[in-house]
Write a protein that holds these residues in place. Structure first.
Motif, mmCIF file in Angstrom:
data_model
loop_
_atom_site.group_PDB
_atom_site.id
_atom_site.type_symbol
_atom_site.label_atom_id
_atom_site.label_comp_id
_atom_site.label_asym_id
_atom_site.label_seq_id
_atom_site.Cartn_x
_atom_site.Cartn_y
_atom_site.Cartn_z
ATOM 1 N N UNK A 40 -4.096 -10.812 5.062
ATOM 2 C CA UNK A 40 -3.719 -10.414 3.428
ATOM 3 C C UNK A 40 -2.136 -10.093 3.368
ATOM 4 N N UNK A 41 -1.613 -9.442 4.340
ATOM 5 C CA UNK A 41 -0.053 -8.981 4.353
ATOM 6 C C UNK A 41 0.498 -10.433 4.363
ATOM 7 N N UNK A 42 0.224 -11.315 5.312
ATOM 8 C CA UNK A 42 1.166 -12.509 5.488
ATOM 9 C C UNK A 42 0.824 -13.388 4.253
ATOM 10 N N UNK A 43 -0.327 -13.218 3.706
ATOM 11 C CA UNK A 43 -0.358 -14.107 2.314
ATOM 12 C C UNK A 43 0.441 -13.729 1.318
ATOM 13 N N UNK A 44 0.654 -12.273 1.090
ATOM 14 C CA UNK A 44 1.505 -11.738 0.215
ATOM 15 C C UNK A 44 2.812 -12.238 0.288
ATOM 16 N N UNK A 45 3.106 -12.338 1.853
ATOM 17 C CA UNK A 45 4.597 -12.647 1.997
ATOM 18 C C UNK A 45 4.824 -13.986 1.680
ATOM 19 N N UNK A 46 3.985 -15.015 2.148
ATOM 20 C CA UNK A 46 4.260 -16.379 1.550
ATOM 21 C C UNK A 46 4.053 -16.709 0.111
ATOM 22 N N UNK A 47 3.078 -15.919 -0.576
ATOM 23 C CA UNK A 47 3.164 -15.937 -2.089
ATOM 24 C C UNK A 47 4.619 -15.634 -2.798
ATOM 25 N N UNK A 48 5.085 -14.262 -2.080
ATOM 26 C CA UNK A 48 6.440 -13.967 -2.731
ATOM 27 C C UNK A 48 7.386 -15.146 -2.436
ATOM 28 N N UNK A 49 7.304 -16.040 -1.354
ATOM 29 C CA UNK A 49 8.307 -17.003 -1.061
ATOM 30 C C UNK A 49 7.871 -18.237 -1.834
ATOM 31 N N UNK A 50 6.740 -18.606 -2.447
ATOM 32 C CA UNK A 50 6.378 -19.689 -2.878
ATOM 33 C C UNK A 50 5.986 -19.631 -4.453
ATOM 34 N N UNK A 56 -2.168 -21.160 -0.296
ATOM 35 C CA UNK A 56 -2.999 -20.455 0.484
ATOM 36 C C UNK A 56 -2.321 -20.127 1.809
ATOM 37 N N UNK A 57 -2.674 -19.241 2.801
ATOM 38 C CA UNK A 57 -2.273 -19.068 4.134
ATOM 39 C C UNK A 57 -3.080 -20.031 5.049
ATOM 40 N N UNK A 58 -2.395 -20.614 5.772
ATOM 41 C CA UNK A 58 -3.054 -21.754 6.679
ATOM 42 C C UNK A 58 -2.676 -21.450 8.014
ATOM 43 N N UNK A 59 -3.338 -22.191 9.037
ATOM 44 C CA UNK A 59 -3.000 -21.920 10.422
ATOM 45 C C UNK A 59 -1.650 -22.061 10.901
ATOM 46 N N UNK A 71 5.093 -18.772 11.698
ATOM 47 C CA UNK A 71 6.146 -18.625 10.902
ATOM 48 C C UNK A 71 6.407 -17.227 10.088
ATOM 49 N N UNK A 72 5.360 -16.825 9.589
ATOM 50 C CA UNK A 72 5.472 -15.693 8.745
ATOM 51 C C UNK A 72 5.310 -14.218 9.767
ATOM 52 N N UNK A 73 4.552 -14.439 10.935
ATOM 53 C CA UNK A 73 4.699 -13.554 12.031
ATOM 54 C C UNK A 73 6.249 -13.340 12.345
ATOM 55 N N UNK A 74 6.627 -14.112 12.865
ATOM 56 C CA UNK A 74 8.186 -14.194 13.196
ATOM 57 C C UNK A 74 8.993 -13.653 12.160
ATOM 58 N N UNK A 75 8.905 -14.155 10.822
ATOM 59 C CA UNK A 75 9.905 -13.302 10.060
ATOM 60 C C UNK A 75 9.412 -11.776 9.836
ATOM 61 N N UNK A 76 8.368 -11.559 9.834
ATOM 62 C CA UNK A 76 7.841 -10.108 9.924
ATOM 63 C C UNK A 76 8.595 -9.174 11.115
ATOM 64 N N UNK A 77 8.435 -9.918 12.168
ATOM 65 C CA UNK A 77 8.883 -9.188 13.608
ATOM 66 C C UNK A 77 10.327 -8.983 13.403
ATOM 67 N N UNK A 78 11.213 -10.116 12.801
ATOM 68 C CA UNK A 78 12.533 -9.984 12.570
ATOM 69 C C UNK A 78 13.091 -8.918 11.834
ATOM 70 N N UNK A 79 12.067 -8.542 10.725
ATOM 71 C CA UNK A 79 12.407 -7.538 9.655
ATOM 72 C C UNK A 79 12.092 -6.290 10.060
ATOM 73 N N UNK A 80 11.212 -6.190 11.040
ATOM 74 C CA UNK A 80 10.637 -4.873 11.420
ATOM 75 C C UNK A 80 11.527 -4.391 12.629
ATOM 76 N N UNK A 81 12.035 -5.196 13.684
ATOM 77 C CA UNK A 81 12.921 -4.840 14.592
ATOM 78 C C UNK A 81 14.329 -4.461 14.094
ATOM 79 N N UNK A 82 14.893 -3.607 14.962
ATOM 80 C CA UNK A 82 16.256 -3.060 14.505
ATOM 81 C C UNK A 82 17.170 -4.339 14.486
#
Length: 781
Positions: A369-379, A385-388, A393-404
């Motif tokens: 759900x969280x990754x789908x929201x991120x993709x929807x915000x992009x597109x 919809x969120x696909x395999x 891609x979106x996990x990596x983006x989320x990690x880069x945003x969370x890490x200092x």
């Protein structure tokens, strides 16, 4: 069936570790542990132990200290590999194997000649000694032939291995030993004289003999041998041939936006087209960074599509295993492979996996759900919809945003020099179990490479109880996979064996002759002589770029080293009197419990306070750095757990009665499993089962890793209090785990160990309900 030890390799299951300990817990623990001069205070360390503790760090971290240390041995007389006095040169392997063969033949003759109650009373111990004699050669030679850099040693070790392996196969298909053991087992007056270990060994060997078709007519035994050989050949070919059907994708530069320019330059031609390999680190990096969804989809599908020949090979392998199981009277290979495990039946495994899947659903739905929201915000409304192929891609983006953003990715490594981590492991084991690592000089010829460090394991009451050879640095030609090898198991050496050795080799001290020169120790509390476990620990850490600096480990490297040390401590403390049940020689679905549990310790604040300090400034590790990393990992735990559940379910399906069907279709089964249990639809053209190499080694038992992760999480929470209030370093907690789990090796039923350590009598008998209960616990990393 007589069998020898398997190497325990680190299985990257993509399970992430999640902990919630606050930074202040680390600060409090550090304040309590550090004295005025900045030295860590560990309960139980005297002045000598404190010196060994410092030396331990130095020999791994300082090139100059190691050079001085290792050069001391030049004037010492030469010995053989692992102190084995036969193995001073390649020709010694033949002598070692020949003497062992003669010893085995005498033991076999004794067992076959048994005719009285007194004779039959000795049968389990005689067969255990037979197993030990074979494994002394097979385990050691298997390691040497795959590891030693000198091809002469490798070839000699292989010849010795083949000689004893062939003899073992003859024994396993000769009814005499099995018949004598059955006679002994069936006589109540004999069995009543056996201890628990002897009964365990007898039961294990009876089950193993039945699996080797020992009760079948001769023509079916020949068929069993033929099928087993063919399965072994097919399995080796399958693993060797793993790879995508299409090795490269050619992409226009417009489709690669987002990739690292340096990486892209390495794979681009002069016309700007990227020749992207479909296997390895590069396509993984591409999936994490390329912005164009259609390109990610193409890369994803190519990386999960096997060649048709590979799929045909897999299906033949599964059908051959099904034939072997039916030949031995089982309905499926999964039934055959699990009847001596904790799970006992495929139905119980299914119950565990489906329960675990249900337990995981809420977590993975939140993640998607969280990754789908991120993709929807992009597109926006254009999203499909969120696909395999979106996951990485979106996990990596989320990690880069969370890490200092202020920290370099490798910043945490400065607090994890290899020597410091080894020091920390020794300190942790001192806290929990009263054992520590003491560096020892090696003699010429004792190791297979000059970089090998030898550590003796010293127990505070029993003295020297094990020897560990640490081969931790990368080098050309070395297998990069982390692994733990038990080259010799713990076992009692009887006075009779010492007398026989003295007679056979009068020129050698009897105790040395009885154990081939390898380490032994007499217990100061019991007076019993033990052959000590000899362990090789293999990792592939980079050597330091500067001669003045240490090897620095990533946090993942630290977890890997802790994992392998979990296997090692099981081998070290599983000091049974019989070899067949010592250390990690236990059920496959129980063997990963100590190693997985150690991964929890690797991220605990109090444990890290024992050792994690900056290699240059000696400043303690700020725990928020670890917490930040773990918070990122926690965001993907549900997906990673589901991935492993899917593979375990696939393993069960391929080793079920379905494989005996003439129209067995592995691709259809693959997509059926994913359609039923996966949260993300799998593209219909993929054939990812062709990449599932663990099907060969773990046939029917791939669930084991998830099973042990669930138990380890429960033990961490219930026994070690999730690390709170110094629970991770409390001796009383360590003693509970040692007394209920580690000390038994494989001599106690795994369910009784779990029941004992958790204090839950309802689990003692195991069964499908117990398996379901473990599934309810979930993976609590």
């Amino acid at each position: 069936m007589l069998r020898c030890q398997r190497p325990w390799r680190y299985l990257p299951c993509y399970q992430q570790r999640t902990f919630s300990t606050r930074t202040r817990v680390l600060q409090q623990a550090q304040a309590a542990a550090v004295s005025a001069n900045g030295r860590i205070k560990i309960k139980g360390l005297n002045e000598t132990a404190d010196h060994d503790d410092e030396t331990l760090r130095q020999i791994f971290d300082s090139h100059h200290v190691w050079s001085a240390w290792s050069n001391k041995k030049t004037l010492v007389p030469r010995t053989g590999l692992f102190q084995n006095h036969y193995l001073k040169n390649p020709s010694g392997f033949q002598q070692f194997a020949s003497i062992t063969l003669a010893r085995c033949q005498k033991i076999v003759a004794k067992v076959l000649a048994a005719s009285t109650a007194n004779n039959y009373q000795d049968v389990p111990r005689d067969l255990d000694r037979l197993s030990d004699s074979l494994c002394r050669v097979l385990d050691l030679c298997d390691f040497v032939r795959s590891t030693h850099p000198d091809p002469r040693f490798g070839e000699a070790a292989d010849e010795a291995y083949q000689m004893l392996f062939e003899y073992m196969n003859v024994l396993n298909t000769t009814p005499g030993l099995d018949k004598q053991l059955k006679i002994a087992w069936a006589d109540p007056s004999v069995a009543a004289l056996w201890g628990e270990e002897e009964k365990s060994v007898a039961q294990i060997l009876l089950k193993d003999f039945s699996k080797s078709a020992i009760d079948l007519p001769e023509d079916k035994r020949r068929r069993f041998v033929s099928l087993s050989s063919e399965i072994n050949r097919l399995g080796g070919t399958f693993v060797t041939d793993i790879g995508p059907a299409k090795s490269t994708l050619v992409l226009n530069s417009s489709r690669t936006h987002g990739m690292n320019p340096n990486l892209l330059a390495r794979i681009s031609d002069r016309w700007g087209r990227a020749h992207l390999p479909t296997a390895g680190d590069i396509p993984t990096a591409a999936l994490r960074t390329i912005h164009d969804e259609a390109t990610r989809k193409e890369i994803y599908i190519a990386g999960r599509t096997s060649a048709p020949d590979q799929i045909a090979l897999l299906e033949t392998l599964m059908q051959q295993r099904a034939d072997l199981a039916r030949l031995c009277g089982y309905q499926s290979y999964a039934e055959m492979s699990t009847n001596d495990k904790m799970a006992k039946t495929p139905e119980a495994i299914s119950s565990f996996l489906t329960t675990l899947s249900h337990r995981n659903n809420a977590t993975i739905n939140d993640e998607i759900r969280g990754l789908t929201m991120q993709k929807t915000a992009d597109a926006g409304e254009k999203t499909t919809g969120f696909c395999a192929w979106d996951k990485e891609y979106y996990r990596s983006r989320r990690a880069s945003q969370m890490l200092s953003k202020a920290r370099r990715p490798d910043f945490i490594s400065a607090y994890f020099s290899l020597g410091t981590v080894m020091q920390g492991l020794s300190r942790l084991f001192t806290c929990l179990y009263g054992v520590r690592f003491v560096p020892q000089e090696t003699r010429p010829g004792e190791t297979w490479n000059p970089d090998i460090r030898r550590l003796d394991v010293i127990d505070e009451t029993e003295g020297h109880i094990a020897t560990v050879y640490c081969d931790l640095f990368a080098r050309a030609g070395k297998n990069p996979n982390p692994a733990h090898f038990t080259l010799r198991c713990s076992r009692e050496i009887t006075p009779l064996e010492i007398a026989e050795a003295a007679q056979a080799s009068p020129e050698v001290e009897p105790i040395i002759a009885a154990n081939d020169g390898m380490p032994t120790s007499g217990s100061p509390t019991t007076g019993v002589l033990h052959q000590l476990p000899v362990i090789a620990l293999i990792c592939d850490f980079s050597t330091p770029s500067s001669p003045h600096g240490p090897t620095l480990l990533s946090f993942h490297d630290v977890q890997t080293l802790f994992h392998e040390m979990g296997h090692a401590i099981h081998s070290i403390l599983g000091r049974t009197s019989l070899q067949v049940v010592s250390g990690t020689r236990c059920a496959t679905d129980f063997a990963e419990l100590p190693s997985v549990l150690m991964e929890h310790f690797a991220a605990d604040a109090t444990v890290l306070s024992l050792f994690a300090r900056h290699w240059e400034t000696d400043v303690p590790l700020p725990y928020e750095m670890v917490a930040e990393r773990l918070a990122v990992d926690r965001k993907g735990q549900g997906m990673d757990t589901e991935h492993q559940i899917l593979l375990a379910l696939l393993d069960q399906a391929y080793h079920s009665p379905l494989a005996a069907s003439p129209d067995f279709d592995s691709t259809k089964i693959f997509h059926d499993v994913y359609a039923r249990y996966s949260s993300l639809p799998e593209p219909p053209e993929t054939t990812a089962q062709g990449f599932f190499g663990h099907l060969v080694e773990y046939g029917g038992t791939y669930y084991s890793y998830l099973f042990d992760r669930a138990i380890a999480g429960k033990v961490w929470h219930d026994v070690f209090n999730s690390g709170k209030d110094n629970g991770a370093i409390a001796r009383e907690n360590g003693e509970v785990f040692r007394q209920e789990v580690l000390k038994w090796g494989g001599s106690r039923d795994g369910w009784r160990c779990v029941s004992g350590v958790l204090g839950d009598a309802s689990l003692a008998e195991g069964g499908a309900e117990a398996m379901k209960e473990v599934g309810k616990w979930g993976v609590r990393d």
